[in-house]
Motif scaffolding. Structure first.
Motif: not given
Length: 195
Positions: A12, A14-15, A18, A47, A51
């Motif tokens: 996760h 993105k989480q 964030s 995903e 990165y």
């Protein structure tokens, strides 16, 4: 130096980023983000590629920050049947670590005058982490942990050891990886399980 430590990311990203951005926006600066536990998941490759872009991934290493902070890390869990697996020199992430990973780390952190690393990050717990202390409620520590990680912690002499994988928070009492005789260079180890 301020350090932010998080537990299982499980793909996760993105989480994670964030939350990091939220902390930074509240003027809560930190110099280093450490992630322990299960970082990837089986369906996170797309995903993750956003990165990493060109960053080579690896199973183990020792990171030295410009501030002098030294962080040793070992990815993967202990699996007895694959521990003696021969490392073929590839850079692919495996869900387990091997004896060659542990030996490599021990070799990076040895020699005359070696005083230890500041932080050790592992996914799995060291074996016998509850020796001379009380185990957390509901967790049978005889069934968790890896003896090779106990040996690694003795060799690397970390001041802090963060681990994950058992879905609970546990901070054992500080202890030393030296003999019972007085040692002016004694390093006290703090083990913390992040949830």
């Amino acid at each position: 130096m301020k350090i932010l430590v998080c537990g299982d990311v499980e793909g996760h990203f993105k989480q994670l980023f964030s939350r990091v951005q939220s902390i930074l926006s509240k003027n809560k600066d930190f110099e280093l983000l450490l992630c322990v536990g299960s970082f990837f998941s089986s369906d996170c490759q797309e995903e993750w590629s956003k990165y990493r872009e060109g960053v080579e991934t690896g199973q183990r290493g020792v990171y030295s920050a410009s501030s002098g902070l030294r962080v040793a890390y070992l990815s993967g869990s202990y699996q007895g049947r694959t521990y003696q697996h021969q490392d073929k020199g590839d850079n692919l992430l495996r869900p387990y670590f091997t004896d060659s990973d542990v030996s490599w780390l021990e070799g990076q952190c040895s020699g005359e005058g070696y005083r230890g690393v500041d932080i050790l990050l592992t996914s799995d717990w060291p074996g016998a982490v509850d020796k001379f202390t009380v185990a957390p409620d509901g967790l049978d520590l005889s069934a968790v942990g890896a003896k090779p990680l106990s040996k690694l912690a003795m060799c690397l002499k970390p001041r802090y050891h963060f681990a994950a994988l058992h879905q609970t928070f546990y901070e054992r009492i500080p202890y030393s990886n030296t003999s019972t005789t007085f040692d002016a260079n004694c390093i006290v180890l703090h083990f913390m399980q992040e949830s």
